[in-house]
Design a protein around this motif. Structure first.
Motif, short mmCIF file in Angstrom:
data_model
loop_
_atom_site.label_atom_id
_atom_site.label_comp_id
_atom_site.label_asym_id
_atom_site.label_seq_id
_atom_site.Cartn_x
_atom_site.Cartn_y
_atom_site.Cartn_z
N LEU A 224 0.78 -1.21 0.10
CA LEU A 224 -0.14 0.07 0.19
C LEU A 224 0.99 1.33 -0.13
CD1 LEU A 224 -2.55 1.32 0.48
CD2 LEU A 224 -2.63 1.13 2.77
N ILE A 225 0.87 2.03 -1.22
CA ILE A 225 1.66 3.32 -1.23
C ILE A 225 0.79 4.49 -1.44
CG2 ILE A 225 3.50 4.41 -2.57
CD1 ILE A 225 4.35 1.59 -3.50
N LEU A 299 1.12 14.95 -6.76
CA LEU A 299 2.01 13.97 -7.25
C LEU A 299 1.51 13.58 -8.58
CD1 LEU A 299 4.04 11.78 -6.42
CD2 LEU A 299 2.43 10.12 -5.73
N ALA A 300 0.26 13.61 -9.16
CA ALA A 300 -0.21 13.42 -10.48
C ALA A 300 0.79 14.46 -11.45
CB ALA A 300 -1.53 13.38 -10.62
N LEU A 349 -0.47 5.09 -9.29
CA LEU A 349 -0.13 6.31 -10.17
C LEU A 349 1.28 5.83 -10.58
CD1 LEU A 349 -0.95 8.77 -11.23
CD2 LEU A 349 0.33 9.97 -9.17
N LEU A 350 2.10 5.48 -9.85
CA LEU A 350 3.55 4.98 -10.40
C LEU A 350 3.35 3.60 -11.14
CD1 LEU A 350 5.75 5.69 -7.17
CD2 LEU A 350 5.76 6.68 -9.31
N GLY A 351 2.67 2.78 -10.55
CA GLY A 351 2.62 1.17 -11.34
C GLY A 351 1.96 1.55 -12.59
N GLU A 357 9.56 -0.97 -15.54
CA GLU A 357 10.88 -0.62 -14.81
C GLU A 357 10.88 -0.91 -13.53
OE1 GLU A 357 9.65 2.70 -18.02
OE2 GLU A 357 8.60 1.35 -16.51
N LEU A 358 9.82 -1.17 -12.81
CA LEU A 358 9.77 -1.81 -11.44
C LEU A 358 10.05 -3.03 -11.46
CD1 LEU A 358 6.49 0.05 -9.93
CD2 LEU A 358 8.74 0.22 -8.92
N ARG A 359 9.37 -3.82 -12.44
CA ARG A 359 9.65 -5.14 -12.61
C ARG A 359 11.32 -5.49 -12.90
NH1 ARG A 359 4.36 -6.70 -15.88
NH2 ARG A 359 3.05 -7.47 -14.33
N ALA A 360 11.95 -4.63 -13.72
CA ALA A 360 13.38 -4.64 -14.20
C ALA A 360 14.04 -4.36 -12.91
CB ALA A 360 13.74 -3.81 -15.52
#
Length: 401
Positions: A224-225, A299-300, A349-351, A357-360
């Motif tokens: 949860l972010i 943030l958006a 929002l990031l995901g 990129e997060l997976r990498a």
């Protein structure tokens, strides 16, 4: 001996009722014969429990199917109109209250900003106002409410009464249940309305486990972010809260030795770099102008500006994604989950833009064979998952029979 026998029979009946209720609730409409085959209960036990459930209005008939040479088989399901549950999300900047029927269809919603920060008195007032509002807007009799579930930040201790310690809120041993109890209506039988409180990341994890990306997983981590960072750890299909109900404080695991000061008072925590509040602060520290609007709007805007390469926003977001991915890699190495699911408004929002990129980044920081057996996904239920998961707390109690 007679008293023990009566207790055993009563427990058996309750267990049978719970098994049948859960089968009816989580599956498609089905016949008595199918329920018997699925649950392992005898046809006679199924018929007895179903009769009771139908007499109480909990189960209803929803059609029939042809059988092999006999009478059509009647299909059954849990009656969505039997009652209501309420879910509450106590967030960093607002309190959200939602009313659901038993099919978890939203019937009403209220949303209140926290004008005085995290003052417990204001939080309690907003929750009670919201409960009254959703009951009125949803046209629900208070006596139809099976319970209220609440997701809050911090550590929630359940005994001897519910106490919340939320360091980032400035809460120390806040008796939240006691503060709320005086203003709550009575439950369906005139007894105090069930009130169940848990960490917000845990309630979001329950929602994903029941209805979303975690469905079917035995071992998973739901992150949860939002303004801060938390997580729910799922072990053997159930939330694992640790020995003292504090497991899942992912945001306060060390990321940088002697790094930025975190809201918890320590230094170098993941939350001090990846939480929305920290991202906006770091952007200004890096030379960016303060972004207008509330935290979600700002943030958006930051993520949108990051689409332009070479900008301060792009560098900040790229670094944040690298930090988050590295921390996900650490979770994979430590806990070897089947799935890691990112949620929360800032996480989504990031995901939505940076999942590849997060997976990498996670791959670079985890062992190959562990990474290969872990999927990294986004929460399917959106930013309302905390309130939805909180509402499953009284629903789970109801399904226990």
């Amino acid at each position: 001996m007679a008293e023990r026998k009566r207790g055993t029979v009563r427990d058996l009946r309750r267990d049978n009722r719970s098994v049948l209720l859960r089968a009816l609730y989580f599956g498609d409409p089905r016949s008595r014969q199918e329920l018997s085959a699925e649950t392992g209960l005898s046809p006679a036990s199924v018929s007895n429990v179903v009769r009771d459930l139908m007499n109480e209005g909990i189960a209803v008939e929803v059609g029939s199917v042809d059988s092999d040479g006999g009478r059509p088989r009647v299909l059954l399901r849990v009656n969505p109109a039997y009652g209501h549950v309420i879910g509450v999300d106590v967030g960093e900047t607002r309190v959200q209250i939602e009313l659901f029927d038993l099919a978890m269809a939203e019937r009403a919603k209220a949303d209140y900003p926290l004008d005085r920060g995290h003052d417990p008195g204001e939080v309690v007032t907003r929750i009670l106002e919201g409960i009254d509002a959703v009951l009125a807007d949803g046209g629900a009799d208070p006596a139809s409410v099976l319970g209220v579930g609440i997701g809050v930040p911090g550590v929630v201790r359940q005994r001897p009464e519910v106490i919340v310690d939320a360091q980032t809120f400035g809460w120390s041993s806040v008796p939240l249940e006691r503060l709320l109890r005086e203003g709550l209506p009575d439950g369906p039988t005139g007894t105090p309305l069930p009130l169940l409180i848990d960490n917000g990341a845990n309630t979001m994890g329950r929602a994903e486990l029941w209805f979303g990306s975690g469905r079917g997983a035995r071992n998973a981590i739901i992150g949860l972010i939002g303004s801060g960072v938390g997580s729910a750890v799922i072990r053997d299909g159930s939330p694992d809260n640790g020995a003292d109900a504090s497991a899942g404080e992912w945001g306060h695991t060390p990321l940088i030795v002697d790094g930025r000061r975190c809201r918890c008072g320590n230094v170098g925590c993941l939350e001090a770099y990846v939480g929305a509040e920290a991202m906006l602060e770091r952007y200004v520290e890096a030379g960016g102008d303060p972004l207008p609007g509330d935290q979600e709007t700002a943030l958006a805007r930051l993520v949108l500006d990051a689409a332009t390469p070479g900008t301060t926003a792009a560098r900040l977001v790229d670094e944040t994604v690298a930090f988050l991915g590295a921390s996900i890699g650490g979770l994979i190495n430590l806990l070897a989950p089947e799935r890691i699911i990112l949620g929360g408004w800032a996480g989504l929002l990031l995901g939505d833009r940076y999942l590849a990129e997060l997976r990498a980044a996670a791959s670079r920081h985890s062992l190959r064979h562990l990474y290969a057996s872990t999927s990294i996904e986004l929460c399917r239920l959106g930013p309302d998952a905390v309130a939805l998961g909180a509402a499953t707390l009284p629903l789970d109690r109801f399904l226990d029979g």
